[in-house]
Motif scaffolding. Structure first.
Motif, mmCIF file in Angstrom:
data_model
loop_
_atom_site.group_PDB
_atom_site.id
_atom_site.type_symbol
_atom_site.label_atom_id
_atom_site.label_comp_id
_atom_site.label_asym_id
_atom_site.label_seq_id
_atom_site.Cartn_x
_atom_site.Cartn_y
_atom_site.Cartn_z
ATOM 1 N N SER A 1 11.118 9.017 -17.725
ATOM 2 C CA SER A 1 11.846 9.166 -16.325
ATOM 3 C C SER A 1 11.759 7.898 -15.879
ATOM 4 O O SER A 1 12.094 7.143 -15.924
ATOM 5 C CB SER A 1 10.229 9.516 -15.173
ATOM 6 O OG SER A 1 9.174 9.038 -15.428
ATOM 7 N N ARG A 2 12.556 7.460 -14.419
ATOM 8 C CA ARG A 2 12.995 6.377 -13.521
ATOM 9 C C ARG A 2 11.471 6.011 -11.874
ATOM 10 O O ARG A 2 11.660 5.453 -11.893
ATOM 11 C CB ARG A 2 13.339 6.810 -12.498
ATOM 12 C CG ARG A 2 13.398 7.721 -11.854
ATOM 13 C CD ARG A 2 14.451 7.907 -10.269
ATOM 14 N NE ARG A 2 14.537 9.519 -9.704
ATOM 15 C CZ ARG A 2 13.433 10.115 -9.591
ATOM 16 N NH1 ARG A 2 12.406 9.490 -9.630
ATOM 17 N NH2 ARG A 2 12.985 11.182 -9.041
ATOM 18 N N MET A 3 10.169 6.722 -12.477
ATOM 19 C CA MET A 3 9.252 6.473 -11.883
ATOM 20 C C MET A 3 8.442 5.547 -12.108
ATOM 21 O O MET A 3 7.762 5.730 -13.343
ATOM 22 C CB MET A 3 8.731 8.072 -12.236
ATOM 23 C CG MET A 3 9.015 9.315 -11.410
ATOM 24 S SD MET A 3 8.075 10.372 -11.278
ATOM 25 C CE MET A 3 7.687 10.687 -9.449
ATOM 26 N N LYS A 4 7.557 4.916 -10.687
ATOM 27 C CA LYS A 4 6.752 4.669 -11.006
ATOM 28 C C LYS A 4 5.109 5.197 -11.672
ATOM 29 O O LYS A 4 5.573 6.106 -10.464
ATOM 30 C CB LYS A 4 6.662 3.352 -9.995
ATOM 31 C CG LYS A 4 7.734 2.377 -9.676
ATOM 32 C CD LYS A 4 6.945 1.836 -8.236
ATOM 33 C CE LYS A 4 8.160 1.157 -8.636
ATOM 34 N NZ LYS A 4 8.165 -0.424 -7.318
ATOM 35 N N ILE A 5 4.626 4.950 -11.970
ATOM 36 C CA ILE A 5 3.187 5.402 -13.155
ATOM 37 C C ILE A 5 2.439 4.751 -13.037
ATOM 38 O O ILE A 5 1.975 3.684 -12.957
ATOM 39 C CB ILE A 5 3.496 5.967 -14.465
ATOM 40 C CG1 ILE A 5 4.925 6.522 -14.525
ATOM 41 C CG2 ILE A 5 2.778 6.586 -14.463
ATOM 42 C CD1 ILE A 5 5.480 6.341 -15.580
#
Length: 58
Positions: free
Chosen positions: A50-54
């Motif tokens: 994904s492109r997300m910050k986690i």
């Protein structure tokens, strides 16, 4: 909290994570425990691609 049903770490968390990861409204996700190992591996795979910050909340 957009999906409080996932807080206990049980169920089809990967489906919820997939919904969030593909929704342009969300740019970050905080996850907590995922009790089932197979489900945890699915979640890991989704988040890695994904492109997300986690973030992780204990």
């Amino acid at each position: 909290m957009a999906y409080p049903e996932a807080m206990k770490g049980d169920g089809t968390i990967s489906e919820t994570v997939q919904k969030i990861a593909t929704d342009v409204f969300f740019s970050a996700i905080e996850v907590t425990r995922v009790n089932d190992v197979k489900e945890r591996n699915k979640v890991t795979s989704i988040l890695e691609s994904s492109r997300m910050k986690i973030g992780f909340g204990a």
